[in-house]
Motif scaffolding. Structure first.
Motif: not given
Length: 308
Positions: A116, A133, A138, A154-155, A251
């Motif tokens: 992730h 988070r 990012s 990106d993610d 992830y």
């Protein structure tokens, strides 16, 4: 029968009923597809569970999740996805769940390790930025891309674990929170937005910097926001701490834990922990420390390559 779209994403050939303009389309149809994505109806059993209040279920063979007002996503055997769209669903939101959580679960079923976080290239080698988070993943990858460093993902950073480890490209788009986008100087009115976890996210195209081939993986950097410190502090992790960072930042690892982690999958995590340097950057929370982070990254990964 409607038009079908042929894509390459996360190192997988995907045939989709849903058009995803964000993703690199294959110019020629491959001899096989790893994943088939269809618009249709999920099983009656799933519908009945949703009526009772269930919103998800995870096994190694079958995973599904329901997003109210958007869609129900059913992923099974790592090679097929059925999506039942809600009436009047926002197509942009439905695609974000498909390209993120949905394909992330398909990779879990295929025993593909995906971290992730985002990946940026330094001198031909990928550095993955991971963390919880709000850690600033990012933000730092967007800042590095703005400085001319190539962008891979990106993610979701999908890995190929072997004698040499690789990161496969995601798709040329980044999601940025409003405060980060403003701090980095983006003209916000130029971009589409989504509401994700109660926050407005701006969708930033990255085609001009996107790498569409897999890159060797050099290192993993975990970001941590800490309100008790100023500036940044960097630590190179050792032993079990490296494994913990890799495993905890897989992830959608919570789905794999529920479904069951098989020995082969865990072995891949151990291999990564043995072979790769893992760093932790603790940064001051709610303060922009991007310049300090970039200074350390360039001193570490550019100087290292020059001295080699």
């Amino acid at each position: 029968m409607g038009e079908k779209y042929s894509y390459r994403i996360y190192g997988l050939n995907v045939l989709s009923d849903i058009e995803c303009q964000e993703v690199c389309e294959l110019t020629e149809r491959p001899s096989h597809y790893d994943i088939i994505i269809e618009l249709g109806s999920v099983s009656d059993e799933i519908k009945q569970l949703i009526e009772t209040g269930r919103r998800s279920s995870y096994t190694n063979e079958s995973m599904w999740f329901h997003i109210k007002g958007v869609a129900t996503y059913w992923i099974f055997n790592g090679n097929r996805v059925i999506i039942e769209l809600a009436k009047g669903a926002d197509a942009l939101m439905a695609k974000q769940y498909l390209l993120g959580s949905c394909l992330g679960m398909a990779m879990l079923q295929r025993d593909r390790v995906a971290i992730h976080g985002g990946t940026i290239v330094f001198n031909g080698q990928g550095i993955i930025f991971t963390g919880e988070r709000g850690a600033g993943k990012s933000t730092i990858t967007s800042a590095l891309r703005g400085k001319g460093y190539p962008f891979v993902a990106d993610d979701v950073s999908a890995l190929e674990v072997g004698d040499c480890h690789y990161v496969h490209p995601g798709f040329p788009q980044q999601k940025l929170c409003e405060d980060a986008a403003m701090a980095l100087g983006y003209e916000l009115e130029a971009y589409n937005t989504l509401q994700v976890d109660g926050k407005k996210k701006y969708l930033i195209p990255t085609k001009n910097a996107f790498v569409d081939e897999k890159v060797p993986l050099k290192a993993i950097v975990e970001l941590c926001a800490d309100s008790t410190m100023s500036g940044i502090e960097v630590t190179q992790l050792k032993g079990k701490d490296r494994l913990q960072v890799i495993y905890n930042n897989i992830y959608r690892i919570e789905m794999k834990r529920i479904a069951g982690v098989n020995p082969e999958y865990f072995k891949k995590c151990l291999t990564l922990a043995k072979d790769l340097p893992v760093y932790r950057i603790r940064r001051q929370k709610d303060v922009m420390t991007v310049d300090q982070q970039i200074q350390w990254l360039e001193e570490t990964f550019l100087k290292e390559n020059l001295e080699a």
